[in-house]
Every structure is written in structure tokens, then in C-alpha cells.
Design an enzyme around this catalytic site. Sequence first.
Site, PDB file in Angstrom:
ATOM      1  N   PRO A 264       8.418  26.627  27.927  1.00 39.09           N
ATOM      2  CA  PRO A 264       8.737  25.223  28.138  1.00 39.09           C
ATOM      3  C   PRO A 264       8.953  24.938  29.629  1.00 39.09           C
ATOM      4  O   PRO A 264       9.599  25.713  30.328  1.00 39.09           O
ATOM      5  CB  PRO A 264      10.034  25.016  27.356  1.00 39.09           C
ATOM      6  CG  PRO A 264      10.073  26.130  26.383  1.00 39.09           C
ATOM      7  CD  PRO A 264       9.371  27.278  27.026  1.00 39.09           C
ATOM      8  N   GLU A 265       8.416  23.826  30.083  1.00 41.47           N
ATOM      9  CA  GLU A 265       8.635  23.424  31.464  1.00 41.47           C
ATOM     10  C   GLU A 265       9.725  22.363  31.504  1.00 41.47           C
ATOM     11  O   GLU A 265      10.277  21.972  30.473  1.00 41.47           O
ATOM     12  CB  GLU A 265       7.312  22.991  32.090  1.00 41.47           C
ATOM     13  CG  GLU A 265       6.266  24.106  31.972  1.00 41.47           C
ATOM     14  CD  GLU A 265       5.056  23.968  32.875  1.00 41.47           C
ATOM     15  OE1 GLU A 265       5.177  23.332  33.947  1.00 41.47           O
ATOM     16  OE2 GLU A 265       3.988  24.512  32.523  1.00 41.47           O
TER      17      GLU A 265
ATOM     18  N   LYS B 183      14.594  24.719  33.752  1.00 38.51           N
ATOM     19  CA  LYS B 183      14.245  25.257  32.444  1.00 38.51           C
ATOM     20  C   LYS B 183      15.475  25.701  31.644  1.00 38.51           C
ATOM     21  O   LYS B 183      15.320  26.320  30.588  1.00 38.51           O
ATOM     22  CB  LYS B 183      13.288  26.443  32.610  1.00 38.51           C
ATOM     23  CG  LYS B 183      11.963  26.079  33.271  1.00 38.51           C
ATOM     24  CD  LYS B 183      11.077  27.303  33.414  1.00 38.51           C
ATOM     25  CE  LYS B 183       9.760  26.947  34.086  1.00 38.51           C
ATOM     26  NZ  LYS B 183       8.864  28.130  34.207  1.00 38.51           N
TER      27      LYS B 183
ATOM     28  N   ASN C 223       3.641  26.994  34.503  1.00 37.86           N
ATOM     29  CA  ASN C 223       2.245  27.287  34.759  1.00 37.86           C
ATOM     30  C   ASN C 223       1.360  26.043  34.780  1.00 37.86           C
ATOM     31  O   ASN C 223       0.437  25.929  35.582  1.00 37.86           O
ATOM     32  CB  ASN C 223       1.731  28.269  33.704  1.00 37.86           C
ATOM     33  CG  ASN C 223       0.728  29.237  34.257  1.00 37.86           C
ATOM     34  OD1 ASN C 223       0.786  29.569  35.434  1.00 37.86           O
ATOM     35  ND2 ASN C 223      -0.196  29.685  33.431  1.00 37.86           N
TER      36      ASN C 223
ATOM     37  N   ARG D   7       1.021  35.521  35.838  1.00 38.36           N
ATOM     38  CA  ARG D   7       0.693  34.325  35.066  1.00 38.36           C
ATOM     39  C   ARG D   7      -0.715  33.859  35.425  1.00 38.36           C
ATOM     40  O   ARG D   7      -1.212  34.112  36.523  1.00 38.36           O
ATOM     41  CB  ARG D   7       1.701  33.193  35.344  1.00 38.36           C
ATOM     42  CG  ARG D   7       3.144  33.531  35.010  1.00 38.36           C
ATOM     43  CD  ARG D   7       3.386  33.737  33.530  1.00 38.36           C
ATOM     44  NE  ARG D   7       3.035  32.552  32.753  1.00 38.36           N
ATOM     45  CZ  ARG D   7       3.830  31.490  32.598  1.00 38.36           C
ATOM     46  NH1 ARG D   7       5.015  31.461  33.193  1.00 38.36           N
ATOM     47  NH2 ARG D   7       3.452  30.474  31.855  1.00 38.36           N
TER      48      ARG D   7
END
Length: 333
Positions: free
Chosen positions: A2-3, A52, A230, A323
Site C-alpha cells: 500500500p502506498e 505508509k 513503486n 523493486r
Amino acid sequence: MPEGHSVHRIARQFAKNFVGHRVTASSPQGRFAAGAALLDGHTMVEAKAVGKQMFLRFDDDRWLRVHLGMYGAWDFAGDISTDATIRSASGRMGQTNQRGTDPTDDEGTDLDDAAGEDSVSSIGAPRRSRFRMAESESAGAEYETWPPEPVGQVRVRLLTDTAVADLRGPTACEVLDPPQVEAVLAKLGPDPLVDDLDEGERRFVEVASRKPTPIGLLLMDQSVVSGIGNVYRAELLFRARLDPHTPGRAVPTDVLRALWRDWVHLLDIGVRTGQMLTIDDLTGEQLAQAMANRADRHWVYKREGLPCRVCGTNVVLEEMGARKLYWCPKDQV
């Protein structure tokens, strides 16, 4: 993972439906039994997100800190305010929600009509719904009994007379006292929805401009700036036409300032709509398609091998900081 927009929306769900209520806390899975016992029977008095991470404060000045990590998510059920995005996830909030939102939900309300609304019910009119847990067969059906039985490995359950929130799979879930909360917050970079915007910009530029680290890594460093993951990393860099490999100290100050301001802009959109919508000025059918489908929502994210929307060069996928990084080798120079 989750961002920032997702975690802020989760905190607002707690603020709307749990703050001010006495909470029964438990750990159906058993792994958080001691922590739940400290919170059980107390009233939730505050809910806030920073980047976050989310913090829930109770009336004895204990805080529940939750970091969802890669696999964590909250499932909400009961008499809660919902919008089209929450319903599309069957009451689940957390993880990267890329499934899209049906713009005809909420009785056909135009998404543009919701601009500026500061609540979890930002898309159309809120509805009071009883949701089944996300793992059950269908959403939107009434429970036969209340509260519903926990489903799966529930680390912590927070229950009021009318609402329940079940947490599964978090990276961090712990009870802290105020000094411990302050110690966690001190390690986090600025968040546009928490910090003064000018001061946040100053802090971000000051730190990033000193670092030899590539800007593509700095944007993901939560001690530099909070909330970017990301998806937003890839999109912010493309929107700035910035090579991800450029050292932070080599990025012009005006470009760093523009990155911060664009993060302010995109985070606001994400919180209001529940989607990481990173292409601007979409209206009508284009906006509806972008809200419903990830493929129409982003410039480069998840578009490896496809032509850049601007120059036609194939979007590149590489690994940066363990990532996936998506970028255009022609436009981002």
C-alpha cells in the site's frame, strides 16, 4: 505494498467509524493477544496516517501502530460509510488496489463532482452497508449474526457495537506509548497530508540534494519522503522527465521542488478517488476508463515493452532497490 494514499484512506475510515467508540480488541489468530489485551475496552480517540504507517490512539494514551507491508490489509464490515472504491474491494483496504472502480457505481455520479471532498466517501454519496469479509462468497449481504466470525488469520480485530475491522498479514502491529510513537515519527520523512507543505518541501530538498544515492531510490526511502511506493515512484519520475539513476545531489533544486509539489498533487488525487491516477486532465469516458482499468491510468507503470505514450520508445523494466522500476529511456534523460 500500500502506498500513502491507501493508508490515509484507512485512517479516515477509522476516524469516521471508530473514533469516539469503545472498542473490543482481540487477536483471533493469537499472535497479538498481549497487545490486544492492552487496548480492549478502551475508547479510540484519534486515527492518523504518516506515509505508509497508521497510528490509532486510545483513551489511556496507548497507540496501535500498524505497517501493512507487502501483504497486510484491513477488512471492514458492519454499518460503515462506503464509496465505490471500497465496495470494489469488498470492504478490504490495503495492498495496492489496482482492480479499478466502476464509475457507474454510486448511482452514476460523475467522478469530477467529488473533487475537494475530504472523506473516505469521496466518490459519490456514501452508503451505509453491511459487508461480508473479502474472502467470503459475496459482498453486500446482511450477516446472520453480529459480529461475524473472523475469517482467515486475523492478527487483530477491533470491534464496536456497529463496525468491525480485521487486520491480516501486517509487517508491524504493536502497542506503543507516546515517546515510542515520537521516536517512530522522527525517522519518517515529510508527508504532504501531515506536514506544513513549505516545511516539507524544504526538508525533502535539503536531504535529497545532499545524497549521492539515485533519485529512484531516494523517492522510495521513507526517511527522505513519506508515502511513495513503486507506482508513484515510476510515475513521478516520468512526469518530471527525470532519469531514475541520477544522483540526488545532481538533480537541480527546482526539479526536486517540482517533484515534491507533484507528490502533493498526486497524493491528494489518490486519497480523494482511491486510485493512483497519474495522468492529468482526463475527462468523460477517458476518466471513466482510467478509474476502471490500470492500463489507462498510468504513464509507465506496468507498461514494460509497450510504446511510451509520449515518444513511442518501448518502456523499460529493470530492478532498482529490489523493486521493479518502469521508465522511458528516451524521455527520462
